[in-house]
Design a protein around this motif. Structure first.
Motif, PDB file in Angstrom:
ATOM      1  N   TRP A  25      12.507  67.087  57.545  1.00 23.75           N
ATOM      2  CA  TRP A  25      14.363  66.363  56.906  1.00 23.75           C
ATOM      3  C   TRP A  25      13.935  65.198  56.200  1.00 23.75           C
ATOM      4  O   TRP A  25      15.011  65.662  55.187  1.00 23.75           O
ATOM      5  N   ARG A  28      13.968  67.016  51.946  1.00 24.36           N
ATOM      6  CA  ARG A  28      14.723  67.634  52.127  1.00 24.36           C
ATOM      7  C   ARG A  28      16.122  67.315  52.173  1.00 24.36           C
ATOM      8  O   ARG A  28      16.822  66.964  51.022  1.00 24.36           O
ATOM      9  N   ARG A  29      16.335  66.200  52.737  1.00 31.18           N
ATOM     10  CA  ARG A  29      17.238  64.898  52.768  1.00 31.18           C
ATOM     11  C   ARG A  29      17.425  64.430  51.595  1.00 31.18           C
ATOM     12  O   ARG A  29      18.716  64.080  50.532  1.00 31.18           O
ATOM     13  N   TYR A  30      16.705  64.047  50.799  1.00 32.05           N
ATOM     14  CA  TYR A  30      16.129  62.965  49.736  1.00 32.05           C
ATOM     15  C   TYR A  30      16.788  63.752  48.528  1.00 32.05           C
ATOM     16  O   TYR A  30      17.230  63.472  47.834  1.00 32.05           O
ATOM     17  N   PHE A  32      17.603  66.653  48.707  1.00 33.69           N
ATOM     18  CA  PHE A  32      19.206  67.036  48.218  1.00 33.69           C
ATOM     19  C   PHE A  32      20.404  66.321  47.786  1.00 33.69           C
ATOM     20  O   PHE A  32      21.152  66.058  46.833  1.00 33.69           O
ATOM     21  N   SER A  33      19.929  64.516  47.863  1.00 36.39           N
ATOM     22  CA  SER A  33      20.791  63.600  47.522  1.00 36.39           C
ATOM     23  C   SER A  33      20.359  63.121  45.908  1.00 36.39           C
ATOM     24  O   SER A  33      21.228  62.907  45.716  1.00 36.39           O
ATOM     25  N   ARG A  34      19.693  63.774  46.168  1.00 36.27           N
ATOM     26  CA  ARG A  34      19.367  63.395  44.168  1.00 36.27           C
ATOM     27  C   ARG A  34      19.799  65.032  43.579  1.00 36.27           C
ATOM     28  O   ARG A  34      19.054  64.744  41.938  1.00 36.27           O
ATOM     29  N   GLY A  35      20.503  66.127  43.857  1.00 33.13           N
ATOM     30  CA  GLY A  35      20.850  66.687  42.982  1.00 33.13           C
ATOM     31  C   GLY A  35      19.961  68.579  43.588  1.00 33.13           C
ATOM     32  O   GLY A  35      20.497  69.131  42.535  1.00 33.13           O
ATOM     33  N   ARG A  37      18.523  71.734  44.679  1.00 33.72           N
ATOM     34  CA  ARG A  37      18.575  72.360  45.275  1.00 33.72           C
ATOM     35  C   ARG A  37      17.423  73.669  45.723  1.00 33.72           C
ATOM     36  O   ARG A  37      17.157  73.922  44.398  1.00 33.72           O
ATOM     37  N   ARG A 123       9.576  55.329  50.326  1.00 35.18           N
ATOM     38  CA  ARG A 123      10.100  55.632  48.913  1.00 35.18           C
ATOM     39  C   ARG A 123       9.524  55.873  47.970  1.00 35.18           C
ATOM     40  O   ARG A 123       9.833  56.144  46.850  1.00 35.18           O
ATOM     41  N   GLU A 130       9.697  63.304  43.254  1.00 34.81           N
ATOM     42  CA  GLU A 130      10.607  63.694  42.283  1.00 34.81           C
ATOM     43  C   GLU A 130       9.847  63.656  41.008  1.00 34.81           C
ATOM     44  O   GLU A 130      10.717  64.646  39.855  1.00 34.81           O
TER      45      GLU A 130
END
Length: 171
Positions: A25, A28-30, A32-35, A37, A123, A130
């Motif tokens: 979770w 995935r949340r990170y 998705f927040s960074r764009g 998919r 972090r 990423e």
């Protein structure tokens, strides 16, 4: 010696989920927040990866340190240790086979351990995920550098295929 009865221990182990865990979770949340998919838990791929970023050619496995035998943070219980040792070794072997199969299919495989998502290092781990996603995406578009022939007869290769050096001059 186990502190719970066999029935209670069985109930506790049965409640451990294999999907939608807190570490999954968080990642995935990170993403998705960074764009980014993605698809989650794609059954058509070996090992059912937790996150599949098809556009980037990346699959991400998020492993629990105990269940997948992380050398840094995993441990073997003192009770019934032979069973757990064999189980974790089978899990490691299965993970290695699945990762190799995915690599053969052209996927870039990333493994994130549960201990890498603890608040103190979370972090940094997310930024590294990423970075690797973007790095592999850019590597797909690098120009291929032609290799010179290994044959001794072709020591110097020019950029042309069948021509010798051509000298141009005024006539």
């Amino acid at each position: 010696m186990d502190i719970w009865s066999k029935k209670k221990r069985s109930a506790v182990i049965a409640k451990i989920r294999s999907r939608d865990t807190k570490p999954e979770w968080i990642v995935r949340r990170y993403l998705f927040s960074r764009g980014y998919r993605y698809r989650k838990n794609v059954k058509g791929l070996p090992g059912t990866p937790d996150i599949v970023l098809r556009k980037y050619g990346v699959v991400i496995f998020i492993h629990g340190c105990f269940w997948h035998g992380h050398e840094v943070d995993g441990h073997i219980p003192h009770s019934n240790s032979d069973f757990w040792q064999k189980k974790i070794e089978r899990n490691k072997l299965r993970d290695a086979c699945n990762k190799e199969a995915l690599k053969q299919m052209g996927w870039w495989v990333m493994t994130v351990w549960e201990c890498q998502l603890k608040p103190a290092v979370r972090r940094r781990t997310l930024l590294e995920i990423e970075y690797h996603i973007n790095h592999t995406f850019l590597k797909r578009f690098e120009p291929k550098i032609p290799r010179p022939y290994d044959n001794e007869e072709y020591e110097e290769t020019s950029g042309t295929v069948a021509e010798d050096k051509v000298e141009y001059g005024k006539q």
